[in-house]
Design a protein around this motif. Sequence first.
Motif, short mmCIF file in Angstrom:
data_model
loop_
_atom_site.label_atom_id
_atom_site.label_comp_id
_atom_site.label_asym_id
_atom_site.label_seq_id
_atom_site.Cartn_x
_atom_site.Cartn_y
_atom_site.Cartn_z
N GLU A 23 0.79 -1.23 0.00
CA GLU A 23 0.00 0.00 0.00
C GLU A 23 0.82 1.28 0.00
N LYS A 24 2.13 1.16 0.15
CA LYS A 24 2.89 2.41 0.17
C LYS A 24 4.20 2.26 -0.57
N PRO B 250 0.56 5.64 -1.77
CA PRO B 250 -0.43 6.35 -0.97
C PRO B 250 -0.83 7.61 -1.74
N SER B 251 -1.94 8.22 -1.39
CA SER B 251 -2.41 9.31 -2.24
C SER B 251 -1.40 10.46 -2.24
N PHE C 134 -5.56 5.84 -6.28
CA PHE C 134 -4.14 5.60 -6.00
C PHE C 134 -3.41 5.22 -7.29
#
Lengths: 457, 1071
Positions: free
Chosen positions: A52-53, A280-281, A330
């Motif tokens: 996720e990152k 991440p955004s 994303f």
Amino acid sequence: MIKKILYMFITSILTLSCSQGFLDIKPAKNLVVLSTIEDFEALLDRVAIFNEKGSQSLSLISSDDYFLTKSSWETIVTPFQRNVYIWDKEIFEGTQSADWDNGYERIFYSNIAIEGLNKIVPSENDQKKWNDVMARALFHRAWNHFNILVLFGEYGSESQDLSNKIGIPLRKESDITIPVTRENVKAAYDFIIEDLNNAQTLFDDSKYNIERPSKQSVLALLARVYLYFQDYEKAFHNADLCLKMNAELIDYNELDASRSYPFPAYGLNNKEILFNSWQPSISALAQSRLCIDTNLLVTYSNDDLRLGMFFRDNGLGNKTFKGSYVGNLFMFSGISLNEVYVIGMEAAARIDKLDVALSLYNNLKIKRINKLSYVPQYEVSKDQLIELILKEKRKEMVLRSNRWEDLKRFNNTSGAKMILTRKLDNQIYTLPPFDNRYTMPIPEYVIKFSGVQQNIR
Amino acid sequence: MKLKCYFFLLFLSILATGIKGQSIRDVSGIIRSEGTNEPIAGVTLQIHGRTIFYVTGEQGRFTIPQVRDSMMLHISHVQYKSKTIIINNKLDELIIHLERNEGEIQEVAVYATGYTLIPKERAAGSFEIFDKKKLNQSLSSNILDRLDGLSGSLALDRRAAMQTEGGKTDVSLRLRGMSTLMSDARPLIIVNNFPFEGKLSDINPNDIESISFLKDASASAIWGAKSANGVIVIQLKQSKIGESKSINALFTTRISNKPNLYANNRFISAPEYMGFEEIMFNRNYYRDEKTILLSPYVHLLSKKHKGLIDENEFQFEKSKFMEQDIRKQADQYLYQNAIDKIMNINMSGGSSLHSYLFSIGYDDVKPVLVGNSNSRLSLRVDNKIRITSKFEAQFSIDYIHRMERNNSVSLFDQSGIVPADKNMIYPYASLIDINGEPTRSAIAFNPFFLDSFNQSHNRDWLFSPLEELDIRDNTYKNNSIRMFSNLNYKLSKDLTISANYIFNSTNGDRINHFTADSYYTRNLVNRFMQGPGSFIIPNGAIRHKTVDSSRKYGGRMQLDFNKNIFNKLSINSLVGGEISSYISIFDPLQILYNFSKDNYIGQNIFDYTKYYTVNPDGAQRIPSSNSQIYELTDRFISYYGLGTLMWDNRYLLTTSLRWDGSNLFGVKTNQKGVPLWSLASGWLLHNEKFMNNSKLSELKLRATIGENGNINKNATAYPTAVFTTNSSTGLREALLKTAGNPQLKWERVLSWNIGVDWALLKRSLGGSIDFFKKDAYDLMGLKEADPTTGINPILSGVKQMINYGKFESSGFDVRLFSKNNIGNNLIIDTDFSISKNWNKVVDYNVVPLGIQDYFQYIVPAVAGKSRDIFYAFPWYGLDSQTGAPLIMEEGNLTTNYTNVPKFLPENLINIGSSFPIWNGSFRAVLSYKQLSLSALILWKGKYNFRRSSINYQELLDSWNMHNDYYLRWQQPGDEDKTYIPAIPTTVDRNRELYYMNSDVLVERGDYIRLQSIQINYSLPLKNNLFKLDVIGVMENLGLIWTKNKQGLDPEYHLYYYNPPKQFSLGLRANF
């Protein structure tokens, strides 16, 4: 009588201290000291860490696929995003670099898993699982070292003397007391390739969910690393092995361009994703801000389905991006099959396998162009083909971190050098080829703690 | 094993109730004061030659069994002259009058530590005790309300509670300040002689006999590794052997007004608000996207702009909005006068062989929010039995049943009428429209989208507060049982052995039943609809259930040795060992769809892995039950000892030692424990011969030193991970928590205390002074590390916690009391308490990420500075052309705020403390015959608070209003009259950050508050066996004085409204 009771008292008090097991109960049931193969598998299955990152926000923001207006640039809150956009000399202004920190955190996790697995002698039944988990850990360590190298390491190609180029800290063990030092690019290259080769041998052909790396993702990553270092033979070899395992692409003819995100959410059932990861955004790349580079837009033909899948009007006369492979706001930053296609075709063309390159090119394009109107490409010269392929790669890989890798590489190839420009009202910023700013500065706090050498910008 | 224990206890309790006094003759009677004829409680009676004492109860009554004629009965009480009478005749009912001792007014006090009772004389440590009288100054059913203002040394921190409506939930306690950086900072609470981990709301305040504070090391070090934040010992009412029968009943009703929604700075008028919306609309701020919620007026403006309505219709609708003020309807429909009803009856009595206490309480609270209610039923049984003259047993059981209904629709909460991504509702909202129909409006997504969705799908996606109020069904039920037993055997004259056992258990269920018509259900159903009539989530009720439970057990063996040698040296000592375990379990959320309340059947088979395309945008999975059970275990084995030597009632020496072992994770056994100790000495000067003639009744010097401990269970010795199940992959995943620290230790606090207790003029005036200093060391802290190693204390990464922090705090507590008999039966009793406390971080070195962190109510720990330091940006006024705040950058004043987030902490100004350095209370009781009047006044001094103001970004994005809006800069020249910035041309987060945290908004918090007034009248009844008191209490009477010029209440200024005044009326009967 009294004595008896006193003895009883003393014995019963003493028995308290004998109840050893009583204090060995875990304070929380879900707390563990990692020890089994399943534990390390669970460690590597941590989506919030490994998927996720991603560590590519700096390359995404630096890319020339998009531009920002002055007013939307000004309202970006995070200073590093504003600075990276204009390729400023100073970037972080003392703030954290998530790309760096998260990348090394993943490497730390991987090292813990590798060391833990090395202490386990698996039974025959567990051997396959041990191999799988170990291979995943090796993949993660290599993948993150590579991403950090692309950002913070000096560029050098395989034909150059890489031991003169300054690289990045390589963390080969989890011990946090080992000093942090920067090693040369040769050491990084060797270490990354070694990890990936080991992973490749350990993996069999099984596939699990796309958040877990697999043999195919190792091959794809090897192709990408070799391409970056301009070892086109090996790049092609690995891309080819990868595509032999499975080469099925999404047919864009079957997607619905009217949806706000045409690709499936979180990449679920997206068959092109080999390893799922996203950023991440990033506020600089918010849909409401970014405008797709108009020079890029004009390269798409009208029957190119990607126009509808990737872009939408932002309401102010420009196009914004909606084509992330994770089907939401994303930015996808993992590894996907279409990327292996473009790596493979470029490498093939460069090593004069023109017919292979051309067939890959046509196989990809037929899935991207309206099937009623697509006419396959034949009979082009090597230079023309390379030009076609590079153009195709940009169209296919919009807002993927590969663009920054390619820009660094192109500085060193015989092809045309590019001068990148940004415009904020009347202020023009340029990034000429070979510029030192192609290498990101090491975050200040890393230098404060460990005294490693800063990059010249 | 456990089961056997219960049977034994059960047996004991049955035995206790079965025994009847067999005697030659029982004598009972009543003791009264000479003159006033008041019954006297606490009189000691002893038959000459017997070792057993009897004590009178509340009504002065006693019963002595097995009495023969011509026995001598000694009667004594500290405030009365002793008397000896000879029992004769056949008189069974004795009425004895005692003459008041015109000498000393003795202050009777026995401190409870949880291990032993220490008479005030023998205490060298710093204790405070509060009896029923003081605790009953408030009639609240919540203990926290009753603790407020008891003493300057206990401070209530309400800052975390400010953001929730009603918010009593997050009030934290500080007993003598802070002594940790990252670990648990709550004082240890002892109930039934063992640490109490449950909720304070599970204790009925009317079951409390007294509360003791153990403040210094000598008082609290016996509690070892949990005592660093001080210890609060709650003594529950117990039966006393020999006490005569008494019944005590209390009925009170407490009423508080509806909150005053108008005395509130969070609103601006509808026309002003709409004016602002119009400005922003004309600037094209509101994006017309499906997912973006538009307020009704913006919706209306948009309709006009799109040509969907004409000017007339627009003006008509607009004029309706202009007249609205949501507060009017909210006051009418959402709020009510709160009523608390409390009923409590307790009976106690017994014979010379056993005693009993039975208490039943029922509290029913109807709070100010319509739809909410809480009730609590509490039962307490306490039995004591003297099995032989040497062997005594006690068994008590408490049962508490709590029930909460949370069905309100609040004006201020997102659980109420505030949309999910907003902080407030627009002022022109309404609950009922002009036709008397409940208003329906959009609270999520674009109203244009919702309208078309509702039409095309024949569904309803609008929210109606009043309909919601009718159908909400969210209840929480909690059962709690506490058992306590004690066996006590006198081995010899000096030696007693005792065993204690406790068992506590709680079980709570929260059930939230969303009917098919509830907004929650409709919203979820609509989101997942795949086209008209195509449901993914069934169109039926949804039921959420969570369960929490806990179990605690503890056992203790103790040996007490008390001896008096040569009538000079008295020795009081004890040693013991104890073992305890506390387990709390949180079961996962369970979700059932299409749930039928009639036959209790729901649906749970869905494809939870599939991402459905949801309306209006995006992809989601069906919310599923959680997968994880949390179970936390706290275990301790401890050994302790306490010894007191007293020579000739003059010199006092006390020492304590404690060793604790706990199940801290992954620590080698020999490091699990650490010995903690204390040493104290006292000199009772008033008992010296040379003081014989002085007017001093008491003069005692005390000095103590000792070490307390504190635990941080987040730290572990080995690298550890926690398991969870990932919601997207469905796989088990591990999160590394800590890098491990093999040198893990407990936090230690070395504390010093010196004090003096004095009293003079026959104890009509007295007090105490204590100076203390606490040096906390080995505090758990995050270690800064190069993130390249993988450790990252700042981002949410792997942390390395080591024992290196140092922190110090110091201060003093002063107490003054006076008792003046003015004459004519007029007595004035005052009690004044004041404490000063300040602290400093000595060693800590994690640099926080952003400047915003310095404006939180808990600021980052910075070495050399107080933990409660107050930071602010310097204020340079408003720009005369634009009305924007000026900031200083490189020596120039500018209105470019780009660099504000990069400002360094050094650029901030430090304005004193954010927490009161001075904390005091004053209680005065005026009694005249049967009438008494008491008042409690609180004082806090030397601290600051940040007042709220208008934040344009929040006004725009979160609809957060502030009435400072009226006073904003509007034209050049205004900067001389106001400091409230103008409406910005483009909303800039940094500009708001600067203004909201600048020193122009910092106010001094010092205040004096009239907390409560109580009137107590004892009816002059002819029948002396019956006593009836009428009690009236007024609480939350407001500020008497505050230092800030705005007139804001510093304690409650961020609450949605000031706590309304409360009036209670009670009736207490004793017979």
